[in-house]
Design an enzyme around this catalytic site. Structure first.
Site, short mmCIF file in Angstrom:
data_model
loop_
_atom_site.label_atom_id
_atom_site.label_comp_id
_atom_site.label_asym_id
_atom_site.label_seq_id
_atom_site.Cartn_x
_atom_site.Cartn_y
_atom_site.Cartn_z
N VAL A 275 9.26 -2.21 3.14
CA VAL A 275 9.11 -3.64 3.38
C VAL A 275 9.07 -3.90 4.89
O VAL A 275 9.50 -3.07 5.68
CB VAL A 275 10.27 -4.45 2.75
N PRO A 276 8.56 -5.07 5.30
CA PRO A 276 8.44 -5.36 6.74
C PRO A 276 9.76 -5.80 7.36
O PRO A 276 10.72 -6.15 6.66
CB PRO A 276 7.42 -6.51 6.77
N HIS B 138 0.82 -1.22 0.00
CA HIS B 138 0.00 0.00 0.00
C HIS B 138 0.86 1.27 0.00
O HIS B 138 0.63 2.18 -0.80
CB HIS B 138 -0.92 0.00 1.23
N ILE B 139 1.84 1.32 0.91
CA ILE B 139 2.65 2.54 1.05
C ILE B 139 3.56 2.71 -0.15
O ILE B 139 3.68 3.81 -0.71
CB ILE B 139 3.46 2.50 2.35
N HIS C 206 10.22 8.62 14.08
CA HIS C 206 9.16 7.66 13.76
C HIS C 206 7.80 8.37 13.69
O HIS C 206 6.81 7.91 14.25
CB HIS C 206 9.12 6.53 14.80
N ASP D 108 13.39 7.88 9.29
CA ASP D 108 12.25 8.06 10.20
C ASP D 108 12.20 6.94 11.23
O ASP D 108 11.56 7.09 12.27
CB ASP D 108 10.94 8.11 9.42
N ASP E 263 10.01 -6.34 -5.55
CA ASP E 263 9.25 -6.98 -4.48
C ASP E 263 9.21 -8.47 -4.78
O ASP E 263 9.01 -8.86 -5.94
CB ASP E 263 7.83 -6.41 -4.42
N CYS F 107 11.59 4.98 5.81
CA CYS F 107 10.41 5.33 6.61
C CYS F 107 9.62 4.07 6.89
O CYS F 107 8.39 4.10 7.00
CB CYS F 107 9.55 6.36 5.89
N SER F 108 10.32 2.95 6.99
CA SER F 108 9.67 1.65 7.14
C SER F 108 9.96 1.07 8.52
O SER F 108 9.24 1.32 9.48
CB SER F 108 10.12 0.71 6.02
N ARG F 109 11.03 0.30 8.63
CA ARG F 109 11.42 -0.31 9.91
C ARG F 109 12.91 -0.08 10.13
O ARG F 109 13.72 -0.20 9.21
CB ARG F 109 11.12 -1.81 9.92
N ASN G 176 15.00 -9.43 5.74
CA ASN G 176 15.18 -8.02 5.40
C ASN G 176 16.08 -7.25 6.37
O ASN G 176 16.43 -6.10 6.11
CB ASN G 176 13.82 -7.31 5.36
#
Length: 337
Positions: A207-208, A156-157, A297, A260, A176, A234-236, A213
């Protein structure tokens, strides 16, 4: 009367919690600003379910204490579940939900804005302006439309970010392991991460945090990237080897870094350190760099997103309590614990 207890409710969440209470007058809703820990679990005694949000781990001890208080229905106000001891949750019979989609636009917009600011060297220019230095050079920028933007993760993002960057006129490529059929038809995907690293001027991660990852941005991957690359996370936090990025910044390989999320953010982000000893020298170094934009964050942090996080979490919890299928159940799969 059915009761829901919520942990770590912030002031900015209270209006939306009260909005939900007003629409569900037959539900007893209570809350605290404290995080869920083994010590605070007792606050939920008598509740049928809890609504939670924190970066702090949901440890075996925390889950056991919550179960001892009679609560095994837990609804997260966020998406990430990597901080839950899934084995213990499964053992205790927990039912867990999250909010996987609360505002893709909030995070994608932040990533795009920050990437553009790095390209235009806005932080350097702001620092010059604050000193009343109004000279142009050497703070010359790069236009987004002249960049190849590589998007890692097209959920989505990632998809919203792609549309925004295309709106600027950039060429967008993507990678992906789970390809979106529509994006594949349009030819966005490259064959491998290596291909994306070699082609992209700007690389944005969406990505998660799964084992495969962790530290995907490292010395080896940075070496494969183009000189002058801009990296956006801006993910994890754990996607990035922070030390490797610092080395890339020092060498000039990396033109700029948007951060972030940070791998050591727990206990540091969302606290006021003014006038106090800052606990993380590495983070302080990044904050002070003119080509690094750090936010704590907060890419998600909009009224639209916060409302969705609160309302969707409470709706999910009520469905669990009523024995209905929630909108976003979490599979209790083994993770890092």
């Amino acid at each position: 009367m059915t009761k829901v207890f919520a942990y770590a409710i912030r002031k900015d969440e209270e209006p939306f919690l009260n909005e939900w209470k007003e629409a569900h007058k037959d539900i007893d809703v209570d809350y605290t600003d404290k995080l869920l820990t083994p010590e605070t679990a007792k606050l939920a005694k008598g509740a049928d379910g809890v609504v939670v949000y924190q970066q702090l781990d949901y440890t075996a001890d925390t889950l056991q204490a919550l179960a001892d208080a009679g609560v095994t229905k837990m609804s997260l106000r966020n998406v990430g579940v990597d901080n839950i001891d899934m084995d213990k949750a499964k053992e205790l019979g927990f039912q867990i939900t999250n909010v996987p989609v609360y505002s893709p636009n909030a995070i994608a917009e932040h990533a795009a804005i920050q990437a553009a600011r790095v390209l235009r060297q806005d932080k350097r220019m702001d620092e010059k302006m604050a000193k009343r230095d109004l000279r142009w050079a050497p703070t010359i920028g790069r236009e987004v439309r002249d960049q190849v933007v590589g998007v890692v993760g097209t959920g989505h993002i990632g998809q919203v970010f792609m549309r925004i960057m295309e709106g600027f006129g950039a060429k967008v490529i993507a990678y992906d392991i789970f390809k979106n059929p529509e994006l594949e038809k349009k030819g966005y995907y490259v064959d491998s991460l290596d291909d994306l690293y070699k082609q992209a001027d700007v690389i944005s991660l969406h990505v998660p945090d799964v084992p495969a990852n962790v530290h995907m941005i490292n010395d080896k991957s940075i070496a494969e990237m183009k000189d002058g690359v801009v990296i956006v996370n801006c993910s994890r936090g754990r996607l990035v080897d922070t030390d490797a990025v610092i080395r890339g910044l020092d060498s000039g390989k990396i033109f700029g870094f948007v951060m972030d999320t940070y791998e050591d953010e727990v206990g540091v982000f969302n606290k006021d350190w003014e006038g106090k000893e800052f606990p993380d020298k590495r983070l302080a170094d990044l904050i002070d760099r003119p080509n690094v934009l750090v936010t704590p964050h907060t890419a998600f942090y909009t009224t639209h997103a916060v409302r969705n996080m609160v309302v969707k979490a409470f709706n999910n919890n009520l469905k669990l309590i009523n024995g209905e299928k929630p909108d976003s159940p979490v599979a209790l799969n083994k993770n890092k614990f």
